[in-house]
Design a protein around this motif. Structure first.
Motif: not given
Ligand SMILES: NC(=O)c1ccc[n+]([C@@H]2O[C@H](COP(=O)([O-])OP(=O)(O)OC[C@H]3O[C@@H](n4cnc5c(N)ncnc54)[C@H](O)[C@@H]3O)[C@@H](O)[C@H]2O)c1
Length: 493
Positions: A447, A451, A453, A458-459, A462-463
Motif C-alpha cells: 500500500k 501511494s 503518485e 491517483n487512480e 484506488q482500484n
C-alpha cells in the motif's frame, strides 16, 4: 598502445575502419549523452552513412552529468572508438569515425557546450540521457517544476544544468543570433519520447520567457523515435575482449552490443536530417505503435526478468533464460498480457516475442539484471502500468504484470532473499526508502509503495482489483521466493 588515428593501420584485417575522409565530416548533430547506447546505435548509423553514401553528418558529443571519463577517453584517441558486435558465433568490430568533437559541461564549462549548440551548421540535437534526465513525471509526462535542476535553471537560465535547460538556452542563443532552430530528437526509452521532450522544453521555456516559448513552439520539431539494440554497460571484461579483438590495441571508449538493431523515426525535422533510411532506419509518420510494442514487449519483459531474476540470484538476463519457467513466464507476459494492449498493425507478434527471447539467450551479452532494475520509478509506467490499465478496463488477466510490480516492491525494499542488502539505484531513492522504512512488511508495504503518485497516478492505488492482485503476488514472493513464484505462475499457462 591505444586506439588513435596513428594506430588505425595496426588493427587486424576484418576490423572495419573509417574509409572516408574524416576532415569532411561536420558537426551537424550535437548529441547529449555519450553513453553506451548512443555509441552502439545512432553513431553506427552515421558511420555507415559516411562510409557507404558520402554523408558528412557528424557529431559533437556532450556529457552534462556523469561520464567525464568517456569524454576524456574519446579526446585522448582522436575521437575514435570501436563497437564490437557480439554474436554467439563470434565477435566483429568497427571503428567509428564520425565524431568531430567531445565536450564535458563540468570540465570545459557550460558556455562551451552552449556555443557548440549555437554553431550555425547544427541541425539536430539528439539525446540519450536516461529517463531521469528529462526531469519529468513518468505518470503524466509533465515537467517537474520543483526538481532541483529545474529550479536552478529557472533562476539561472544563462548557466543551465539540466538537459532541458541547456536546450532552451541554446535555442535562445540561436534566436538572438537569428540562426535557424534545430530539431530535438530523443532516443530514450519513453512512450512518445518526442512529446515528453516537447513538454519539458516548452514547460521550462514558459517559466523563463513566454516569447521564447512561442518561438520554440513555432520553429522546433520534436520527432519521436523507437530505438532498439541491447547494449549492456561496459565492464573491464568487455574492454579486455575488445583489446584482444583489436590485436592488443586498447580502446577504453569501446562498447560491445548485440548484432540486432532497429530504429523507427518520426519524419519531422525542421532543419534537414541524414538519410538514415539508406542504412536500415524506418522513417514513418507515426512512431507510437512501434514504441508501444517495443516498450511493453521488450522493455516490459526485461523489467519483469530483472526484478524476479535479481531476487532469484540470476545476475544476467541470459541466466534467467536458462530457467524454463522464467522463459515461459516472459513469453506469456509478452503474448498474453502485453500484445493484446497494442495498436501495432501488420507485425507478427508471436515471431517478435520469439525473436526477443532468442536475443535474451545470447550468452555473450551478459546484460546485468541489476542494470535493468535501476531507475524503476522512471520505467514502470510505460513498461507495465499502461498495460495494467488496459486490462482493468477490459477485464483482462494481468498476473505476470502484477508479479513484476510486486517484485519491484520487493526489490526496492533493499534486502534480497538471502538477507543481503540490494544496492537500489533510483532518482526517487530517498522517497522509496522513506516509504519502506515507514511501513510494515506485507500488505502495508505494498500500500505504501503504491501511494507513489508520480509513478502510479491517483487512480491505480484506488482500484481494489489492482491492489489485491499486487498484494497477493507480493505475499507469494515473501512466502515462496521469486523462483518458486515464477514457477507456480508458469505452471498455470
Ligand atoms: N543500453 C541499452 O541497451 C539501451 C537500449 C535502448 C535505449 N536505451 C536508452 O538509452 C539510455 C541510456 O542508456 P546507456 O546504456 O547509454 O546508459 P549509460 O549509463 O551508458 O549512459 C547514460 C548517459 O546519460 C547521461 N546522463 C545520466 N543522467 C543524466 C542527467 N540527469 N542529465 C543529463 N545526462 C544524464 C550520462 O552522462 C551518459 O552519457 C537508456 O536510459 C535508454 O533510455 C538504452
Amino acid at each position: 598502445m591505444k586506439l588513435s588515428s596513428k594506430t588505425l593501420s595496426n588493427l587486424p584485417t576484418g576490423i572495419i575502419v573509417p574509409s572516408y575522409d574524416r576532415t569532411k565530416i561536420k558537426t551537424r548533430i550535437v548529441h547529449l549523452g555519450f553513453g553506451a547506447f548512443h555509441r552502439a546505435h545512432q553513431a553506427v548509423y552515421a558511420d555507415q552513412l559516411a562510409s557507404q553514401f558520402d554523408s558528412d553528418w557528424g557529431f559533437c558529443e556532450v556529457n552534462l552529468i556523469g561520464g567525464e571519463q568517456q569524454i576524456a577517453d574519446l579526446n585522448a584517441q582522436d575521437n575514435l572508438y570501436s563497437v564490437a558486435e557480439m554474436a554467439s558465433e563470434g565477435w566483429s568490430g568497427r571503428v567509428i569515425g564520425v565524431i568531430c568533437r567531445a565536450i564535458h559541461a563540468e570540465v570545459e564549462g557550460i558556455d562551451t557546450v552552449l556555443e557548440a549548440m549555437a554553431e550555425p551548421q547544427v541541425a539536430i540535437v539528439s539525446i540519450t540521457i536516461t529517463e531521469k534526465g528529462y526531469c519529468y513525471q513518468p505518470a503524466t509526462g509533465k515537467l517537474i517544476q520543483d526538481h532541483p535542476l529545474i529550479q536552478h535553471d529557472t533562476t539561472n537560465p544563462r548557466v543551465p544544468k539540466s538537459a532541458p535547460g541547456v536546450i532552451v538556452e541554446a535555442l535562445r542563443l540561436r534566436r538572438e543570433r537569428q540562426l535557424p532552430a534545430f530539431t530535438v530528437m530523443s532516443c530514450d526509452n519513453m512512450p512518445e519520447n518526442g512529446h515528453v521532450t516537447r513538454n519539458v522544453i516548452l514547460g521550462l521555456a514558459k517559466l523563463q520567457d513566454e516569447k521564447l516559448a512561442e518561438w520554440i513552439e513555432a520553429n522546433v520539431s520534436f520527432p519521436s523515435t523507437m530505438v532498439d539494440r541491447i547494449v549492456p554497460a561496459v565492464t573491464p571484461e568487455t574492454l579486455e575482449k575488445i583489446a584482444q579483438q583489436l590485436g592488443g590495441i586498447n580502446d577504453p571508449a569501446g562498447v560491445a552490443c548485440e548484432p540486432f538493431r532497429q530504429w523507427v523515426i518520426e519524419d519531422n525535422f525542421v532543419n534537414g536530417r541524414p538519410e538514415w533510411e539508406k542504412v536500415g532506419a524506418e522513417l514513418v509518420q507515426d512512431v507510437l505503435p512501434f514504441e508501444e510494442m517495443k516498450l511493453r514487449m521488450l522493455n516490459g519483459s526485461h523489467s519483469f526478468l530483472a526484478y524476479l531474476g535479481y531476487l532469484a540470484g540470476y545476475q544476467h538476463i541470459n541466466d534467467c533464460m536458462q530457467d524454463d519457467n522464467y522463459a515461459a513466464a516472459a513469453r506469456h507476459l509478452m503474448l498474453n498480457e502485453q500484445a493484446p494492449t497494442l495498436r501495432t498493425q501488420g507485425v507478427d507478434l508471436v515471431a517478435y516475442a520469439d525473436s526477443l527471447l532468442n536475443r535474451y539467450r545470447n550468452t555473450a551479452l551478459k546484460h546485468r539484471t541489476w542494470q535493468i532494475a535501476m531507475d524503476g520509478t522512471q520505467k514502470l509506467p510505460q513498461r507495465m502500468l499502461d498495460s495494467v490499465r488496459y486490462h482493468l478496463a477490459n477485464n483482462g488477466n494481468f498476473d505476470c504484470l502484477a508479479l513484476g510490480i510486486a517484485a519491484w516492491i520487493r526489490y526496492v525494499g533493499g534486502v534480497d532473499e538471502q538477507g543481503l542488502a540490494i544496492e537500489v539505484s533510483d532518482p526517487l531513492l530517498a522517497q522509496l526508502q522513506a516509504l519502506v522504512s515507514g511501513s510494515q512488511e506485507g500488505s502495508a508495504r505494498v500500500k505504501a509503495l503504491l501511494s507513489l503518485e508520480v509513478v502510479f497516478g491517483n487512480e491505480l492505488p484506488q482500484n481494489p482489483k489492482f491492489v489485491a492482485a499486487v498484494t497477493e503476488a507480493y505475499e507469494h514472493l515473501l512466502k515462496f521466493g521469486a523462483k518458486e513464484s515464477v514457477a507456480k505462475l508458469a505452471q498455470r499457462f
